[in-house]
Design an enzyme around this catalytic site. Structure first.
Site, short mmCIF file in Angstrom:
data_model
loop_
_atom_site.label_atom_id
_atom_site.label_comp_id
_atom_site.label_asym_id
_atom_site.label_seq_id
_atom_site.Cartn_x
_atom_site.Cartn_y
_atom_site.Cartn_z
N ARG A 1 -9.89 2.79 8.82
CA ARG A 1 -9.34 1.50 9.27
C ARG A 1 -10.44 0.54 9.71
NH1 ARG A 1 -4.22 0.17 10.32
NH2 ARG A 1 -3.54 2.32 10.20
N ARG B 1 12.09 -10.31 5.24
CA ARG B 1 12.91 -9.10 5.31
C ARG B 1 14.07 -9.27 6.28
NH1 ARG B 1 8.00 -4.91 6.42
NH2 ARG B 1 7.05 -4.87 4.34
N ARG C 1 -0.89 -9.51 12.93
CA ARG C 1 -1.32 -8.30 12.22
C ARG C 1 -2.40 -8.63 11.20
NH1 ARG C 1 3.96 -5.81 9.77
NH2 ARG C 1 2.45 -4.31 8.90
N LYS D 1 0.81 -1.21 0.00
CA LYS D 1 0.00 0.00 0.00
C LYS D 1 0.85 1.26 0.00
CE LYS D 1 -2.50 -0.79 3.64
NZ LYS D 1 -1.90 -2.10 3.98
N ARG E 1 13.77 -8.19 12.18
CA ARG E 1 13.13 -7.41 13.22
C ARG E 1 11.98 -8.20 13.84
NH1 ARG E 1 11.00 -2.32 10.33
NH2 ARG E 1 9.96 -2.13 12.35
#
Length: 215
Positions: free
Chosen positions: A88, A127, A172, A13, A161
């Protein structure tokens, strides 16, 4: 043109919002930027948000709504905007409808970046970030370093991370499914929803979005 961009975490996004807003010459309004700007400028809304955040509490919908309303009323948004991260949930979507109705304007489209859940997990959990310089980010599949675990740019150690762990990503996604995904049906009922397949090169996804907007 007035657009809302939705999609799960990891759908791209932020990247697409930046490119689309620049292409369409409209401001990119993201919730994260709104919070950072209001808090750093010590606005009344920023201070209200900070009071909740400092206690570890969620910022109430109304504070977020008021920040978005204030930003949409700025001169550079007179001819349109692209909303990223707002609304949201359905309550915020209903509030946005009321804000726009009061101004005699309406949304042109809601772009839903669609990507499979397993791909989201792969994108985020893969990542790796440099400990020396957090700006240097690699990916075990899509942008692997020349030497595993070592930053190409500075030789720093690459690590995952905590926010990028698979468990965090799936949490999430659960939050997204529970809180945000219902706005897809909300906007589908209004005939505003356009689904954009979000797999592939950034430029290809952007082109799909632009083609959809032209229709």
């Amino acid at each position: 043109m007035r657009i809302v961009l939705v999609g799960p975490p990891g759908a791209g996004k932020g990247t697409q919002a930046t490119v689309l807003a620049e292409t369409l010459s409209i401001p990119h309004i993201s919730t994260g930027d709104l919070f950072r700007a209001n808090i750093s400028q010590k606005t009344e809304l920023g201070q209200r948000a900070q009071a909740y955040m400092s206690k570890g509490d969620l910022v109430p919908d109304q504070v977020t709504i008021d920040m978005a309303k204030d930003r949409m009323e700025q001169p550079d948004a007179a001819n349109g905007f692209l909303l990223d991260g707002f609304p949201r949930n359905v309550s915020q979507a209903e509030a946005l409808d009321e804000i726009l109705k009061a101004q005699g304007i309406k949304l042109d489209a809601v772009l839903d970046l669609e990507v499979e859940e397993d791909e989201v997990v792969k994108r985020i959990a893969g990542r790796r970030t440099c400990r020396k310089d957090n700006k240097h980010i690699f990916h075990v599949d899509y942008a692997a370093p020349k030497t595993e675990g070592v930053c190409d740019a500075c030789g720093g150690e690459l690590y995952q991370r905590e926010d990028d762990s698979e468990a965090t990503v799936r949490n999430r996604l659960d939050v997204y499914h529970t809180q945000t995904e219902p706005i897809i049906d909300f906007y589908k009922a209004q005939g505003l929803l356009v689904t954009i397949p979000a797999l592939g090169e950034v430029k290809d996804v952007t082109q799909r979005a632009m083609d959809a907007l032209k229709k």
